[in-house]
Design a protein around this motif. Structure first.
Motif, mmCIF file in Angstrom:
data_model
loop_
_atom_site.group_PDB
_atom_site.id
_atom_site.type_symbol
_atom_site.label_atom_id
_atom_site.label_comp_id
_atom_site.label_asym_id
_atom_site.label_seq_id
_atom_site.Cartn_x
_atom_site.Cartn_y
_atom_site.Cartn_z
ATOM 1 N N GLY A 1 0.852 -1.180 0.000
ATOM 2 C CA GLY A 1 0.000 0.000 0.000
ATOM 3 C C GLY A 1 0.888 1.231 0.000
ATOM 4 N N VAL A 2 0.228 2.387 0.031
ATOM 5 C CA VAL A 2 0.961 3.646 0.057
ATOM 6 C C VAL A 2 0.423 4.457 1.220
ATOM 7 N N GLU A 3 1.307 5.058 1.990
ATOM 8 C CA GLU A 3 0.850 5.947 3.057
ATOM 9 C C GLU A 3 1.372 7.345 2.808
ATOM 10 N N ILE A 4 0.459 8.299 3.002
ATOM 11 C CA ILE A 4 0.843 9.700 2.825
ATOM 12 C C ILE A 4 0.883 10.335 4.217
ATOM 13 N N PRO A 5 2.059 10.539 4.775
ATOM 14 C CA PRO A 5 2.142 11.071 6.137
ATOM 15 C C PRO A 5 2.086 12.600 6.154
ATOM 16 N N GLY A 6 1.985 13.127 7.368
ATOM 17 C CA GLY A 6 2.062 14.588 7.548
ATOM 18 C C GLY A 6 0.792 15.318 7.166
ATOM 19 N N ILE A 7 -0.352 14.621 7.301
ATOM 20 C CA ILE A 7 -1.634 15.253 6.963
ATOM 21 C C ILE A 7 -2.293 15.756 8.246
ATOM 22 N N HIS A 8 -2.781 16.991 8.228
ATOM 23 C CA HIS A 8 -3.526 17.517 9.378
ATOM 24 C C HIS A 8 -4.879 16.837 9.452
ATOM 25 N N MET A 9 -5.249 16.446 10.667
ATOM 26 C CA MET A 9 -6.500 15.696 10.798
ATOM 27 C C MET A 9 -7.695 16.461 10.231
ATOM 28 N N GLU A 10 -7.684 17.796 10.339
ATOM 29 C CA GLU A 10 -8.845 18.541 9.834
ATOM 30 C C GLU A 10 -8.934 18.479 8.299
ATOM 31 N N ASP A 11 -7.851 18.034 7.658
ATOM 32 C CA ASP A 11 -7.889 17.934 6.191
ATOM 33 C C ASP A 11 -8.411 16.586 5.687
ATOM 34 N N MET A 12 -8.738 15.696 6.647
ATOM 35 C CA MET A 12 -9.143 14.345 6.214
ATOM 36 C C MET A 12 -10.296 14.342 5.202
ATOM 37 N N PRO A 13 -11.363 15.151 5.409
ATOM 38 C CA PRO A 13 -12.443 15.129 4.405
ATOM 39 C C PRO A 13 -11.955 15.549 3.022
ATOM 40 N N LYS A 14 -11.059 16.531 2.991
ATOM 41 C CA LYS A 14 -10.557 16.984 1.682
ATOM 42 C C LYS A 14 -9.697 15.895 1.031
ATOM 43 N N VAL A 15 -8.908 15.218 1.869
ATOM 44 C CA VAL A 15 -8.094 14.120 1.329
ATOM 45 C C VAL A 15 -9.011 13.028 0.787
ATOM 46 N N ASN A 16 -10.066 12.724 1.542
ATOM 47 C CA ASN A 16 -11.013 11.712 1.076
ATOM 48 C C ASN A 16 -11.607 12.081 -0.280
ATOM 49 N N GLU A 17 -11.897 13.342 -0.462
ATOM 50 C CA GLU A 17 -12.416 13.796 -1.755
ATOM 51 C C GLU A 17 -11.416 13.500 -2.869
ATOM 52 N N LYS A 18 -10.168 13.778 -2.559
ATOM 53 C CA LYS A 18 -9.099 13.551 -3.551
ATOM 54 C C LYS A 18 -8.879 12.065 -3.823
ATOM 55 N N LEU A 19 -9.166 11.244 -2.786
ATOM 56 C CA LEU A 19 -8.944 9.798 -2.938
ATOM 57 C C LEU A 19 -9.959 9.160 -3.882
ATOM 58 N N LYS A 20 -11.058 9.880 -4.116
ATOM 59 C CA LYS A 20 -12.172 9.311 -4.893
ATOM 60 C C LYS A 20 -11.704 8.676 -6.214
ATOM 61 N N THR A 21 -10.933 9.399 -6.990
ATOM 62 C CA THR A 21 -10.536 8.847 -8.302
ATOM 63 C C THR A 21 -9.627 7.629 -8.147
ATOM 64 N N ILE A 22 -8.821 7.634 -7.066
ATOM 65 C CA ILE A 22 -7.924 6.485 -6.849
ATOM 66 C C ILE A 22 -8.749 5.255 -6.482
ATOM 67 N N ILE A 23 -9.726 5.449 -5.609
ATOM 68 C CA ILE A 23 -10.581 4.328 -5.185
ATOM 69 C C ILE A 23 -11.305 3.741 -6.393
ATOM 70 N N GLU A 24 -11.747 4.623 -7.273
ATOM 71 C CA GLU A 24 -12.441 4.139 -8.479
ATOM 72 C C GLU A 24 -11.459 3.458 -9.434
ATOM 73 N N ASP A 25 -10.320 4.064 -9.589
ATOM 74 C CA ASP A 25 -9.315 3.550 -10.528
ATOM 75 C C ASP A 25 -8.783 2.181 -10.096
ATOM 76 N N THR A 26 -8.624 1.989 -8.802
ATOM 77 C CA THR A 26 -8.112 0.699 -8.315
ATOM 78 C C THR A 26 -9.246 -0.304 -8.112
ATOM 79 N N LYS A 27 -10.455 0.093 -8.531
ATOM 80 C CA LYS A 27 -11.637 -0.787 -8.526
ATOM 81 C C LYS A 27 -11.927 -1.382 -7.153
ATOM 82 N N ILE A 28 -11.822 -0.523 -6.125
ATOM 83 C CA ILE A 28 -12.190 -0.950 -4.787
ATOM 84 C C ILE A 28 -13.704 -1.144 -4.749
ATOM 85 N N ASN A 29 -14.135 -2.193 -4.093
ATOM 86 C CA ASN A 29 -15.543 -2.574 -4.122
ATOM 87 C C ASN A 29 -16.392 -1.682 -3.198
#
Lengths: 358, 329
Positions: free
Chosen positions: B62-90
């Motif tokens: 897997g890949v871990e992206i460190p150094g993220i402020h907890m308050e940014d988690m929703p924004k990171v999740n938004e950005k993760l959307k295309t990756i989740i779709e691209d890697t065909k997560i169920n």
């Protein structure tokens, strides 16, 4: 004179030919490659046009028919010897006792290869009767080559245009398939299955991507040329280059006494390779060519020099299968060119002096 | 600023608790270890925009992206959307980040797509398995390796799947050069011998690695059309009783393996220690507690193992119990 066939016509033609002949052709063997789910194109008997692979170079050559990889020559009991019969792979029950002639589909380079096999087995001292037995039953169908394949260097070896020993030719064309028919007696057959008749000249390669420069002479001094040294560590001595080669003819014998009764058994001959351990081993365990570089020298010089000394033309036909198969990415073509460079260098250094031929 | 964060929910959402207060790392799931360059670029983007420009490659591909402020988690999740779709997560909902973190990333070596020795498409099987078992909160580790070399270290997983091929021998193509015998001895398990100019394979000893097929110069050895597998089970690292997974099935098929792993989730639900820390317990410990026969009962429910499949009726793991004895003598 030639004919044009559609798919259905070719099907009918091959089916009818397969009644009168054994038809030996390149066949795509699904998943039979070294690596998982990789196909391999190997010669085999076919009875249907759909089994024939027309579009790629076969990985192994037609020679497995004339000089089988493993062939039982005779069986012996305590007081009797019986010659093994049959064509193709020894012990193949489907072919045993089948006396029909064989049609072999092959490209121009391979047809030139047949000439080399004939030279070695028929015109090099006493005839080899086992080779003769099969050879007399074989007829050829030329597969046209509209373009070169990877690693081919037939043009530089002069084997791009087929010799005239084929019955008819076959290749894809805009209309389906085009055949030139050289054997007049086959005309009625083609008339039945062709959609049209027109002049057909079998396609042949006029330009390869690979070029080789074959040395005219090789001074004996190059026996120890550094050209060979790199192969000491590069070559693994697997012999794949010689086993796919349409002109390599070496074999060895296996005398097998059966386990249940040691006085009964068989003699087999199997293909041998100058690249594989054991080839030059003599009684007492000594070996003349231990180093892989020495084996490479032996093979390369035989292909583009030594054979010519005896028969007047080079053994190699430039099919490039050796370069296709080498797991260590050793290129025979590159080696020949390196050898030629070394010869040129030697000539330049020894201008005026007379070289002793290798 | 008030920081009031449901840490348990955050962990399930594939964000780590870090030692630095308020900081987290986003865990990107990469089934089979194969990620498109496009998704990788998106990971870089997240790392630069919300992290500190660093990317950590995990042990399980897997890949871990460190150094993220907890308050940014929703924004990171938004950005993760295309990756989740691209890697065909169920996941039907791809906008909330990963919906679980318990079932670990499914690992795979490059397999037949790249490796000359790979006996099957490890990536495809890993992706299929991931699709079947994720998202799920249960702590299950599955790994795939192309051949018995086990480059993917599947022996450290609850389910380690090893590719096998059944070597097919055509004596008519064999010249008795002995290279298969030699390479089997040098690279594998000495399952071949020359007898009267031909090769004899010891079927019991053969591990189906395909080394003979790779080295045969004449295609006397070829691969079986079927892809077979060896399944090792209940390997683990950890503090109490780390151990290598042991062979349970061999010459088994892909569909049976998928069923068995899915069945195991029901077994876990039934028997997991209700007091297990963070609801996580290696399956092996559950099996140790309730017995191997019971595990088999659950795991093999509705599974029809192929006739060719061999199954160990007893599996023994023999390793050190650090929770009982930490003595080196």
């Amino acid at each position: 004179m030639g004919y044009v066939l559609d798919g259905e016509g070719l099907d009918g033609l091959v089916r009818e030919l397969a009644r009168d002949y054994l038809v030996f052709a390149p066949v795509r063997k699904v998943g039979a490659g070294r690596f998982t789910d990789v196909d391999q194109v190997i010669y085999d008997f076919v009875d249907d046009a759909s089994q024939i692979e027309l579009d790629v170079k076969s990985d192994y050559s037609f020679k497995e028919l004339l000089t089988p990889l493993s062939q039982t020559l005779f069986y012996y009991t305590e007081d009797q010897v019986r010659e093994a019969g049959g064509i193709g792979a020894a012990g193949d029950p489907a072919r045993e006792g089948d006396a029909r002639d064989v049609l072999v589909l092959m490209r121009a380079c391979d047809l030139h290869g047949v000439k080399r096999l004939d030279a070695m087995y028929l015109h090099n001292g006493p005839e080899d009767s086992f080779y003769r037995r099969i050879r007399d039953r074989v007829h050829f169908v030329l597969l046209g080559c509209p373009q070169t394949f990877e690693h081919c260097f037939c043009v530089d070896m002069g084997s791009n245009v087929a010799p005239d020993n084929w019955e008819f030719s076959l290749e894809r064309s805009d209309e389906g398939y085009a055949c030139a028919v050289a054997n007049e007696s086959l005309r009625p057959l083609f008339e039945r299955y062709a959609t049209a008749s027109r002049d057909v000249v079998p396609a042949h390669v006029t330009q390869n991507e690979v070029h080789v420069r074959v040395p005219k002479t090789v001074p004996l001094e190059l026996r120890t040329s550094p050209v060979w040294d790199e192969y000491n560590h590069r070559c693994i001595g697997c012999g794949r280059c010689t086993l796919v080669c349409p002109t390599c003819t070496c074999f060895t014998m296996q005398d097998v006494a059966y386990t249940e009764n040691g006085r009964v058994g068989e003699r087999r001959r199997v293909q041998a390779s100058c690249m594989i351990d054991g080839y030059s081993t003599v009684a007492g365990g000594a070996s003349y060519r231990k180093q892989h570089g020495e084996r490479m020298r032996f093979k390369v010089l035989h292909k583009v020099y030594d054979f010519r000394q005896r028969f007047g033309y080079d053994m190699c036909v430039g099919c490039g299968r050796c370069d296709d198969v080498c797991p260590e990415y050793i290129s025979f073509a590159a080696c020949v060119n390196k050898l030629s460079d070394a010869v040129d260098e030697w000539d330049a250094q020894h201008e005026g002096s007379v070289a002793r031929d290798a | 600023m008030i920081q009031d964060i449901d840490v348990k929910a955050m962990k399930k959402n594939a964000f780590r608790v870090s030692k630095e207060r308020g900081m987290t790392a986003s865990r990107v799931r990469v089934p089979g270890g194969l990620v498109s360059a496009k998704s990788m670029a998106r990971i870089v983007e997240i790392a630069e925009e919300y992290g500190r420009g660093e990317i950590f490659l995990t042990n399980r591909q897997g890949v871990e992206i460190p150094g993220i402020h907890m308050e940014d988690m929703p924004k990171v999740n938004e950005k993760l959307k295309t990756i989740i779709e691209d890697t065909k997560i169920n996941q039907e909902d791809t906008s909330q980040g990963y919906l679980a973190s318990g079932t670990r990333n499914v690992v795979a070596c490059p397999g037949k797509r790249l490796c000359p020795f790979g006996c099957y498409d490890t990536t495809a099987f890993a992706q299929r398995m991931d699709h079947e078992i994720f998202p799920n909160n249960r702590h299950v580790k599955v790994a795939f390796t192309g051949c018995s070399n086990d480059c993917a270290h599947v022996a450290l997983n609850d389910f380690g799947i090893i590719g096998m091929t059944e070597p097919q021998y055509d004596p008519n193509r064999c010249i008795g050069c002995g290279q298969c015998v030699d390479w089997c001895q040098r690279r594998s398990v000495s399952a071949l011998r020359l007898e009267k100019g031909k090769v004899v394979r010891d079927e019991d000893r053969c591990i189906g690695c395909g080394v003979c097929v790779v080295y045969c110069p004449t295609r006397a050895w070829t691969r079986s059309p079927e892809h077979y597998f060896r399944v090792k089970i209940m390997g683990r690292t950890g503090k109490q009783n780390p151990r290598l997974a042991q062979d349970w099935l061999r010459w088994v098929d892909e569909d049976s393996i998928v069923k068995i792993v899915k069945n195991t989730y029901a077994f876990i639900e039934e028997y997991i220690d209700p007091n297990a820390p963070e609801g996580k317990e290696h399956i092996g410990y559950i099996v140790d507690r309730v017995g191997f026969d019971e595990f088999c009962e659950w795991a093999l429910k509705d599974v029809e193992l192929p006739e060719k499949c061999q199954r160990a009726t007893r599996v023994y793991w023999d390793t050190k119990r650090y929770d009982r004895d930490n003595n080196l003598r």
